[in-house]
Motif scaffolding. Structure first.
Motif, short mmCIF file in Angstrom:
data_model
loop_
_atom_site.label_atom_id
_atom_site.label_comp_id
_atom_site.label_asym_id
_atom_site.label_seq_id
_atom_site.Cartn_x
_atom_site.Cartn_y
_atom_site.Cartn_z
N ILE A 192 46.73 30.69 67.98
CA ILE A 192 47.85 29.88 68.02
C ILE A 192 49.16 30.50 67.08
CG2 ILE A 192 48.57 27.59 67.32
CD1 ILE A 192 45.63 26.63 68.31
N LEU A 193 48.67 30.71 65.82
CA LEU A 193 49.52 31.28 64.85
C LEU A 193 50.37 32.52 65.15
CD1 LEU A 193 47.35 30.73 61.59
CD2 LEU A 193 49.31 29.47 62.29
N LYS A 194 49.54 33.23 66.01
CA LYS A 194 50.18 34.52 66.49
C LYS A 194 51.34 33.90 67.54
CE LYS A 194 49.48 39.04 68.72
NZ LYS A 194 48.61 39.72 69.30
N ASN A 195 50.94 33.12 68.22
CA ASN A 195 51.89 32.85 69.59
C ASN A 195 53.17 31.89 68.97
OD1 ASN A 195 50.29 33.74 71.44
ND2 ASN A 195 49.33 31.88 71.95
N LYS A 204 52.69 19.76 66.29
CA LYS A 204 52.80 20.96 67.62
C LYS A 204 51.63 21.70 67.50
CE LYS A 204 54.73 23.04 71.04
NZ LYS A 204 54.59 22.55 72.36
N LEU A 205 51.17 22.54 66.51
CA LEU A 205 49.84 23.12 66.25
C LEU A 205 48.57 22.38 66.52
CD1 LEU A 205 50.72 25.51 63.24
CD2 LEU A 205 50.96 26.09 65.58
N LEU A 206 48.62 21.13 66.01
CA LEU A 206 47.40 20.32 66.08
C LEU A 206 47.20 20.09 67.47
CD1 LEU A 206 47.66 17.80 62.83
CD2 LEU A 206 46.38 20.15 63.31
N THR A 207 48.13 19.74 68.32
CA THR A 207 48.01 19.40 69.87
C THR A 207 47.52 20.76 70.52
OG1 THR A 207 50.45 19.97 70.12
CG2 THR A 207 49.59 17.51 69.78
#
Length: 123
Positions: free
Chosen positions: A54-57, A70-73
């Motif tokens: 997710i962090l990479k994306n 947004k990250l949590l979802t």
């Protein structure tokens, strides 16, 4: 004639030898353990990999800012990280492998993550 439980090839060597090669032994146990009930280690490893992905994306340019929700979802869990780095201001960035994040609130009180990628000066 003894057969390797992984590849079914004939085993040559000691009478108590169970696998034809170290690769077959490793692969057999990997596949066998994969079917077992998931352990805490596997759950943590899985979440770390999800976090990294997710962090990479969301951090294509090396530094980005994104809303926390947004990250949590997407499935991100900030409780899981591999290491941390403290900058000169005393802010602590948490990292999932080479991708890091810092929780901050903006002027409107919205929680955001500052995303970074590990840099040589962080050593």
């Amino acid at each position: 004639m003894r057969k390797c439980p992984n590849c079914k090839e004939e085993i040559i060597g000691r009478s108590d030898k169970k696998f034809c090669s170290p690769y077959c032994k490793s692969n057999y146990h990997y596949e066998h353990n994969k079917q077992k009930e998931s352990s805490l280690f596997k759950q943590i490893d899985k979440q770390l990999k999800i976090n990294r992905k997710i962090l990479k994306n969301f951090n294509k340019a090396g530094k980005a800012t994104i809303r926390k929700d947004k990250l949590l979802t997407e499935g991100f869990d900030p409780k899981y990280f591999t290491h941390y780095w403290k900058n000169a201001k005393g802010e602590v960035y948490l990292f999932c492998y080479e991708f890091g994040f810092l929780a901050k609130k903006d002027a409107k009180g919205i929680e955001r993550f500052i995303l970074v990628q590990w840099q040589p000066y962080m050593d």
